[in-house]
Motif scaffolding. Sequence first.
Motif, PDB file in Angstrom:
ATOM      1  N   TRP A  86       0.848  -1.194   0.000  1.00 53.46           N
ATOM      2  CA  TRP A  86       0.000   0.000   0.000  1.00 53.46           C
ATOM      3  C   TRP A  86       0.886   1.247   0.000  1.00 53.46           C
ATOM      4  O   TRP A  86       0.722   2.148  -0.822  1.00 53.46           O
ATOM      5  CB  TRP A  86      -0.921  -0.051   1.231  1.00 53.46           C
ATOM      6  CG  TRP A  86      -1.643   1.199   1.561  1.00 53.46           C
ATOM      7  CD1 TRP A  86      -1.278   2.123   2.513  1.00 53.46           C
ATOM      8  CD2 TRP A  86      -2.846   1.710   0.965  1.00 53.46           C
ATOM      9  NE1 TRP A  86      -2.188   3.144   2.542  1.00 53.46           N
ATOM     10  CE2 TRP A  86      -3.155   2.927   1.609  1.00 53.46           C
ATOM     11  CE3 TRP A  86      -3.688   1.249  -0.050  1.00 53.46           C
ATOM     12  CZ2 TRP A  86      -4.273   3.690   1.269  1.00 53.46           C
ATOM     13  CZ3 TRP A  86      -4.813   2.011  -0.383  1.00 53.46           C
ATOM     14  CH2 TRP A  86      -5.091   3.205   0.278  1.00 53.46           C
ATOM     15  N   ILE A 449      -4.028   2.580  -7.797  1.00 53.92           N
ATOM     16  CA  ILE A 449      -4.060   3.840  -7.042  1.00 53.92           C
ATOM     17  C   ILE A 449      -4.383   4.951  -8.029  1.00 53.92           C
ATOM     18  O   ILE A 449      -3.690   5.122  -9.043  1.00 53.92           O
ATOM     19  CB  ILE A 449      -2.699   4.124  -6.368  1.00 53.92           C
ATOM     20  CG1 ILE A 449      -2.544   3.240  -5.130  1.00 53.92           C
ATOM     21  CG2 ILE A 449      -2.573   5.587  -5.984  1.00 53.92           C
ATOM     22  CD1 ILE A 449      -3.202   3.781  -3.881  1.00 53.92           C
ATOM     23  N   TYR A 468      -8.292   4.516  -4.186  1.00 54.70           N
ATOM     24  CA  TYR A 468      -7.775   3.248  -4.724  1.00 54.70           C
ATOM     25  C   TYR A 468      -8.889   2.416  -5.329  1.00 54.70           C
ATOM     26  O   TYR A 468     -10.085   2.687  -5.130  1.00 54.70           O
ATOM     27  CB  TYR A 468      -7.052   2.453  -3.626  1.00 54.70           C
ATOM     28  CG  TYR A 468      -7.953   1.800  -2.586  1.00 54.70           C
ATOM     29  CD1 TYR A 468      -8.426   2.524  -1.496  1.00 54.70           C
ATOM     30  CD2 TYR A 468      -8.325   0.458  -2.685  1.00 54.70           C
ATOM     31  CE1 TYR A 468      -9.243   1.934  -0.540  1.00 54.70           C
ATOM     32  CE2 TYR A 468      -9.143  -0.141  -1.728  1.00 54.70           C
ATOM     33  CZ  TYR A 468      -9.602   0.599  -0.654  1.00 54.70           C
ATOM     34  OH  TYR A 468     -10.423   0.000   0.285  1.00 54.70           O
TER      35      TYR A 468
END
Length: 495
Positions: A86, A449, A468
């Motif tokens: 992430w 993203i 996202y």
Amino acid sequence: PVSCGVVGTAAPVVATAEGDDGRWFRQLAVPQGLVDDLVEEALVWCSQHGLVVGEKNHPRSGKAPGVGLLHAPFALLPMSFPKVYWEQALELAPLFNELVHRVSLDGDFLQQTLARTKEVDPFTRRLLDIHSKMMELNKKEDIQLGLTRSDYMVDGATDKLLQVELNTISTSSNGLACGVSELHRNLIRHHERELGLDPASVVGNTAITQHAEALATAWAEYNNQSAVVLVVVQAEERYMYDQYWITVALREMYGVTTIRKTMAEIEAEGDLRPDGTLVINGRPVAVVYFRAGYSPADYPSEAEWRARLLIERSSAIKCPSIAHHLVGTKKIQQELAKEKVLERFLDNKSDIENVRKCFAGLWSLENDNIVNSAIESPELFVLKPQREGGGNNIYGDNLRETLIRLRKDGSNEIAAYILMQRIFPPASPSYLVREGTFVRDNVVSEFGIFGAYLRNKDKVIINDQCGYLLRTKAASLNEGGVVAGYAFLNSIFLT
Ligand SMILES: Nc1ncnc2c1ncn2[C@@H]1O[C@H](COP(=O)(O)OP(=O)(O)O)[C@@H](O)[C@H]1O
Ligand SMILES: N[C@H](CCC(=O)N[C@@H](CS)C(=O)NCCC(=O)O)C(=O)O
Ligand SMILES: [Mg+2]
């Protein structure tokens, strides 16, 4: 695992896609007896919260809102997602935004890289023709708005986060992606004890508010209070509810009016004032937000091409401009992966390293070694034309046959394609819900993203990640994409 002698890059050792090697990527576990209740609650939630699409069998579901609705396909519960990936993807977002901008300024690079493709791919040629007209006019876009999305898969064999593609036009599911994280939070909130996860752990999605903010900020930069945001849409649009999430937020949060027009309507109703202002039925346009125009199907006649040229020639802020659009082609993606090319567009060495680190193997078909490897082991590659929107890639035997045909013909049609290393994400079992029923399947996921980039001359006003998108599909499928009908919307909780 099978390794293949792919020359010129680290041999991609193939992890099996079967079996549960999900490791860290797992759907939140759910007691068997609870599945039916959760599915029913989820379907009710979708109906009450606009997590919907047009139903493809209904004749008017792509024409009129509120007609022929069906819940969007979704994974029943969120997927665990390692924080390390992430954070890596978040850090890359502003770098890819900057890269897209820098490359878009180098018109010669775009024209030269796509010159061979131009000879064999009429769609890309038409885009390039508009781009070269703008270069002849020395057209400058003082204000640039890019709403991008960089899509990744984790390669199960190397645990590396690898970029699948960088989208620079009509990056969609920004609306529905927010709905699915809210859906998951809601389900977990009502079954916290049985599911054992804090609802706040589901990563909230800021895509709607940040896309609305970026569009509103661009509108403000244009500085004409009576101007509108023009949303370019397809005549039949069953994904309209994804789009309305953004345009309704734009009106409700910022008071900005949007109008929805097809390219044909723009050609019929649009005009340029002497000062370059684009007007549609007399209404000045500040921003053109393309949610169509990325596929040959969007240009059924010369009228649509005239509309694209009219928009490009205008002073409206294009999202994206023709140059930004071209940066997102797969051919450019492949060129940027060549040695020393990133150095032409990015200054900072560690930025360059971080970007290059997420590139999968990408080659043109002029590379005989790679073509030989791909003919020998087609399952390790993806053959890609210069197309967007999902459902266009070539895999397996079809990939091998296409390469053999192209080689036999010796045609320069090879320039219409790129070859890419096939990424095998770790697979794990998951409940997926489509058309009111659930299936349990071994799945893989693709993580995107969104990025927002707004610049006025030398001032960078926005350069950020903006939410996202997690898409989950059966591991047995080659192709992906929600609109294309393969993937399911999903959300994540970080581990
Ligand atoms: N290198 C790859 N490895 C594995 N799957 C891929 C790869 N490239 C594309 N795919 C699959 O094909 C889908 C569409 O490919 P993509 O390059 O994103 O084209 P599009 O622009 O049409 O979305 C992706 O969502 C993914 O599911
Ligand atoms: N109908 C059009 C759909 C536009 C579209 O297909 N966009 C591509 C990039 S070009 C994309 O981002 N796909 C992510 C969602 C998926 O997997 O289908 C719209 O709503 O604008
Ligand atoms: Mg894609």
